[in-house]
Design a protein around this motif. Structure first.
Motif, PDB file in Angstrom:
ATOM      1  N   VAL A  11       0.708  -1.229  -0.111  1.00  0.00           N
ATOM      2  CA  VAL A  11       0.006   0.188  -0.345  1.00  0.00           C
ATOM      3  C   VAL A  11       0.675   1.251  -0.186  1.00  0.00           C
ATOM      4  CG1 VAL A  11      -1.654   1.143   1.317  1.00  0.00           C
ATOM      5  CG2 VAL A  11      -2.091  -1.312   1.147  1.00  0.00           C
ATOM      6  N   THR A  12       1.931   1.299   0.736  1.00  0.00           N
ATOM      7  CA  THR A  12       2.767   2.407   0.934  1.00  0.00           C
ATOM      8  C   THR A  12       3.462   2.520  -0.349  1.00  0.00           C
ATOM      9  OG1 THR A  12       2.969   1.863   3.217  1.00  0.00           O
ATOM     10  CG2 THR A  12       4.676   3.191   2.034  1.00  0.00           C
ATOM     11  N   ILE A  13       4.013   1.441  -1.068  1.00  0.00           N
ATOM     12  CA  ILE A  13       4.687   1.546  -2.333  1.00  0.00           C
ATOM     13  C   ILE A  13       3.709   2.263  -3.498  1.00  0.00           C
ATOM     14  CG2 ILE A  13       5.934   0.400  -4.276  1.00  0.00           C
ATOM     15  CD1 ILE A  13       7.222  -1.263  -2.017  1.00  0.00           C
ATOM     16  N   ALA A  14       2.556   1.784  -3.187  1.00  0.00           N
ATOM     17  CA  ALA A  14       1.524   2.274  -4.333  1.00  0.00           C
ATOM     18  C   ALA A  14       1.295   3.537  -4.168  1.00  0.00           C
ATOM     19  CB  ALA A  14       0.151   1.391  -4.441  1.00  0.00           C
ATOM     20  N   GLY A  15       1.101   3.921  -2.880  1.00  0.00           N
ATOM     21  CA  GLY A  15       0.954   5.397  -2.484  1.00  0.00           C
ATOM     22  C   GLY A  15       2.025   6.457  -2.891  1.00  0.00           C
ATOM     23  N   GLU A  17       4.342   5.655  -5.591  1.00  0.00           N
ATOM     24  CA  GLU A  17       4.616   5.576  -6.970  1.00  0.00           C
ATOM     25  C   GLU A  17       3.419   6.553  -7.296  1.00  0.00           C
ATOM     26  OE1 GLU A  17       3.730   1.445  -7.791  1.00  0.00           O
ATOM     27  OE2 GLU A  17       5.946   1.010  -7.722  1.00  0.00           O
ATOM     28  N   LEU A  18       2.341   6.736  -6.947  1.00  0.00           N
ATOM     29  CA  LEU A  18       1.327   7.376  -7.408  1.00  0.00           C
ATOM     30  C   LEU A  18       1.474   8.958  -6.925  1.00  0.00           C
ATOM     31  CD1 LEU A  18      -1.865   7.800  -8.231  1.00  0.00           C
ATOM     32  CD2 LEU A  18      -2.542   7.702  -5.912  1.00  0.00           C
ATOM     33  N   ALA A  19       2.199   9.181  -5.869  1.00  0.00           N
ATOM     34  CA  ALA A  19       2.679  10.771  -5.447  1.00  0.00           C
ATOM     35  C   ALA A  19       3.711  11.011  -6.664  1.00  0.00           C
ATOM     36  CB  ALA A  19       3.423  10.480  -4.040  1.00  0.00           C
ATOM     37  N   ASP A  20       4.747  10.017  -7.025  1.00  0.00           N
ATOM     38  CA  ASP A  20       5.454  10.536  -8.122  1.00  0.00           C
ATOM     39  C   ASP A  20       4.792  10.986  -9.312  1.00  0.00           C
ATOM     40  OD1 ASP A  20       7.742  10.194  -6.350  1.00  0.00           O
ATOM     41  OD2 ASP A  20       8.237   8.013  -6.882  1.00  0.00           O
ATOM     42  N   ASP A  21       3.745  10.112  -9.781  1.00  0.00           N
ATOM     43  CA  ASP A  21       3.180  10.258 -10.877  1.00  0.00           C
ATOM     44  C   ASP A  21       1.943  11.598 -10.916  1.00  0.00           C
ATOM     45  OD1 ASP A  21       4.268   7.987 -11.924  1.00  0.00           O
ATOM     46  OD2 ASP A  21       2.253   6.779 -11.380  1.00  0.00           O
ATOM     47  N   VAL A  22       1.322  11.981  -9.660  1.00  0.00           N
ATOM     48  CA  VAL A  22       0.477  12.753  -9.848  1.00  0.00           C
ATOM     49  C   VAL A  22       0.854  13.989  -8.907  1.00  0.00           C
ATOM     50  CG1 VAL A  22      -1.290  11.311 -10.909  1.00  0.00           C
ATOM     51  CG2 VAL A  22      -1.075  11.780  -8.194  1.00  0.00           C
ATOM     52  N   GLN A  31      -7.487   6.631  -5.114  1.00  0.00           N
ATOM     53  CA  GLN A  31      -6.709   6.399  -6.244  1.00  0.00           C
ATOM     54  C   GLN A  31      -5.645   5.390  -5.894  1.00  0.00           C
ATOM     55  OE1 GLN A  31      -5.456  10.459  -6.427  1.00  0.00           O
ATOM     56  NE2 GLN A  31      -5.891  10.696  -8.449  1.00  0.00           N
ATOM     57  N   VAL A  32      -5.330   5.276  -4.697  1.00  0.00           N
ATOM     58  CA  VAL A  32      -4.509   3.879  -4.114  1.00  0.00           C
ATOM     59  C   VAL A  32      -5.077   2.708  -4.543  1.00  0.00           C
ATOM     60  CG1 VAL A  32      -3.127   3.218  -2.543  1.00  0.00           C
ATOM     61  CG2 VAL A  32      -2.807   5.558  -2.760  1.00  0.00           C
ATOM     62  N   ALA A  33      -6.268   2.671  -4.006  1.00  0.00           N
ATOM     63  CA  ALA A  33      -7.125   1.356  -4.111  1.00  0.00           C
ATOM     64  C   ALA A  33      -7.149   1.130  -5.594  1.00  0.00           C
ATOM     65  CB  ALA A  33      -8.392   1.550  -3.440  1.00  0.00           C
ATOM     66  N   ARG A  34      -7.674   1.981  -6.459  1.00  0.00           N
ATOM     67  CA  ARG A  34      -7.616   1.594  -7.766  1.00  0.00           C
ATOM     68  C   ARG A  34      -6.279   1.127  -8.483  1.00  0.00           C
ATOM     69  NH1 ARG A  34     -11.340   6.244  -7.863  1.00  0.00           N
ATOM     70  NH2 ARG A  34      -9.640   7.571  -8.355  1.00  0.00           N
ATOM     71  N   ARG A  35      -5.409   1.655  -8.001  1.00  0.00           N
ATOM     72  CA  ARG A  35      -3.942   1.165  -8.446  1.00  0.00           C
ATOM     73  C   ARG A  35      -3.681  -0.135  -8.050  1.00  0.00           C
ATOM     74  NH1 ARG A  35       1.395   4.000  -9.785  1.00  0.00           N
ATOM     75  NH2 ARG A  35       0.271   5.423 -10.451  1.00  0.00           N
ATOM     76  N   GLY A  37      -6.023  -2.206  -7.193  1.00  0.00           N
ATOM     77  CA  GLY A  37      -7.199  -2.941  -7.823  1.00  0.00           C
ATOM     78  C   GLY A  37      -8.088  -3.518  -6.626  1.00  0.00           C
ATOM     79  N   VAL A  38      -8.400  -2.822  -5.668  1.00  0.00           N
ATOM     80  CA  VAL A  38      -9.042  -3.152  -4.361  1.00  0.00           C
ATOM     81  C   VAL A  38      -9.957  -2.194  -4.195  1.00  0.00           C
ATOM     82  CG1 VAL A  38      -7.098  -4.475  -3.437  1.00  0.00           C
ATOM     83  CG2 VAL A  38      -7.397  -2.229  -2.678  1.00  0.00           C
ATOM     84  N   LYS A  39     -11.085  -2.489  -3.160  1.00  0.00           N
ATOM     85  CA  LYS A  39     -12.003  -1.620  -2.763  1.00  0.00           C
ATOM     86  C   LYS A  39     -11.261  -0.700  -1.729  1.00  0.00           C
ATOM     87  CE  LYS A  39     -16.081  -4.565  -3.274  1.00  0.00           C
ATOM     88  NZ  LYS A  39     -16.750  -3.746  -4.488  1.00  0.00           N
ATOM     89  N   ASP A  40     -11.756   0.566  -1.626  1.00  0.00           N
ATOM     90  CA  ASP A  40     -10.986   1.564  -0.516  1.00  0.00           C
ATOM     91  C   ASP A  40     -11.084   0.896   0.739  1.00  0.00           C
ATOM     92  OD1 ASP A  40     -11.638   3.091  -2.827  1.00  0.00           O
ATOM     93  OD2 ASP A  40     -12.428   4.709  -1.884  1.00  0.00           O
ATOM     94  N   ALA A  41     -12.098   0.156   0.984  1.00  0.00           N
ATOM     95  CA  ALA A  41     -12.066  -0.122   2.538  1.00  0.00           C
ATOM     96  C   ALA A  41     -11.137  -1.155   2.709  1.00  0.00           C
ATOM     97  CB  ALA A  41     -13.259  -0.962   2.806  1.00  0.00           C
ATOM     98  N   SER A  42     -10.518  -1.940   1.686  1.00  0.00           N
ATOM     99  CA  SER A  42      -9.458  -2.841   2.071  1.00  0.00           C
ATOM    100  C   SER A  42      -8.130  -2.469   2.501  1.00  0.00           C
ATOM    101  CB  SER A  42      -9.027  -3.575   0.459  1.00  0.00           C
ATOM    102  OG  SER A  42     -10.360  -4.258   0.169  1.00  0.00           O
ATOM    103  N   LEU A  43      -7.780  -1.083   2.166  1.00  0.00           N
ATOM    104  CA  LEU A  43      -6.696  -0.549   2.554  1.00  0.00           C
ATOM    105  C   LEU A  43      -6.733   0.010   3.833  1.00  0.00           C
ATOM    106  CD1 LEU A  43      -6.446   2.346  -0.419  1.00  0.00           C
ATOM    107  CD2 LEU A  43      -5.475   0.013  -0.393  1.00  0.00           C
ATOM    108  N   TYR A  44      -7.724   0.222   4.693  1.00  0.00           N
ATOM    109  CA  TYR A  44      -7.639   0.573   5.960  1.00  0.00           C
ATOM    110  C   TYR A  44      -7.640  -0.689   6.925  1.00  0.00           C
ATOM    111  CZ  TYR A  44      -9.883   4.649   4.443  1.00  0.00           C
ATOM    112  OH  TYR A  44     -10.048   6.036   3.786  1.00  0.00           O
ATOM    113  N   THR A  45      -7.399  -1.895   6.404  1.00  0.00           N
ATOM    114  CA  THR A  45      -6.916  -2.834   7.147  1.00  0.00           C
ATOM    115  C   THR A  45      -5.451  -2.665   7.318  1.00  0.00           C
ATOM    116  OG1 THR A  45      -8.708  -4.381   6.301  1.00  0.00           O
ATOM    117  CG2 THR A  45      -6.711  -5.417   7.101  1.00  0.00           C
TER     118      THR A  45
END
Length: 197
Positions: A11-15, A17-22, A31-35, A37-45
């Motif tokens: 999750v941190t690496i995806a965030g 990478e997204l920060a570098d992109d946008v 946006q991190v969840a989309r990257r 391929g999960v639902k937003d709620a999954s990240l909060y675990t």
């Protein structure tokens, strides 16, 4: 249900990478969840929310940047160490603009995470160690650290924003700035603390 293989590190690496992109300020949990391929709620675990994620990105970036600086400055002293340090800083900012901004943005980070992260502590050790090579001691060390950080960050931030429109190349100005910093550090002015104005 949490997607198999999803971890706080992923999750941190995806965030990051997204920060570098946008850009760091454009990162959202959705946006991190989309990257990933999960639902937003999954990240909060794995992370408590956006502020927690940004803090983790900052610590990841601090570790990465410090490793680059340590590798670049190993076995060097004086001007060679200063130039290697500065170039590693600038190269990281160019390669990872969103992660880099996370290291320069004040934010609340879980103290337990900070205590476990070697990057920030190692960054201080490397910076102070390099400056001790110039014979500096407190309070001059802290003043010199602030000068270097202001110069390096100011330059790369202006460069990223397209703030150098003059025909002279930014690289030449960067090289001259490092030459000037070296001369200043070798001839650091005596402290005037305690003097009346």
């Amino acid at each position: 249900m949490v997607r198999a293989g999803l971890t706080v590190e992923r999750v941190t690496i995806a965030g990051a990478e997204l920060a570098d992109d946008v850009g760091l300020d454009q990162v959202t949990m959705s946006q991190v969840a989309r990257r990933l391929g999960v639902k937003d709620a999954s990240l909060y675990t794995h992370v408590r929310g956006l502020e927690d994620l940004r803090g983790r990105i900052a610590l990841l970036a601090a570790d990465e940047k410090t490793i680059r600086i340590a590798e670049a400055t190993a076995g060097r002293a004086g001007r060679d160490a200063l130039v290697a340090f500065a170039n590693a800083w600038r190269e990281y900012a160019h390669a990872h603009p969103g992660r880099y901004m996370a290291t320069q943005t004040p934010m609340q980070i879980d103290p337990e995470l900070v205590a476990k992260a070697p990057g920030p502590r190692r960054a201080v050790e490397l910076t102070y160690g390099m400056l001790r090579g110039y014979g500096l001691a407190e309070p001059d060390l802290t003043d010199a650290v602030r000068l270097l950080r202001s110069t390096f960050h100011g330059f790369v931030a202006l460069e990223a924003a397209g703030g150098f429109g003059h025909e002279r190349s930014p690289q030449r100005s960067w090289t001259r700035a490092l030459d000037a910093l070296h001369v200043l550090l070798e001839n650091w002015p005596p402290s005037r603390e305690g003097e009346t104005s």
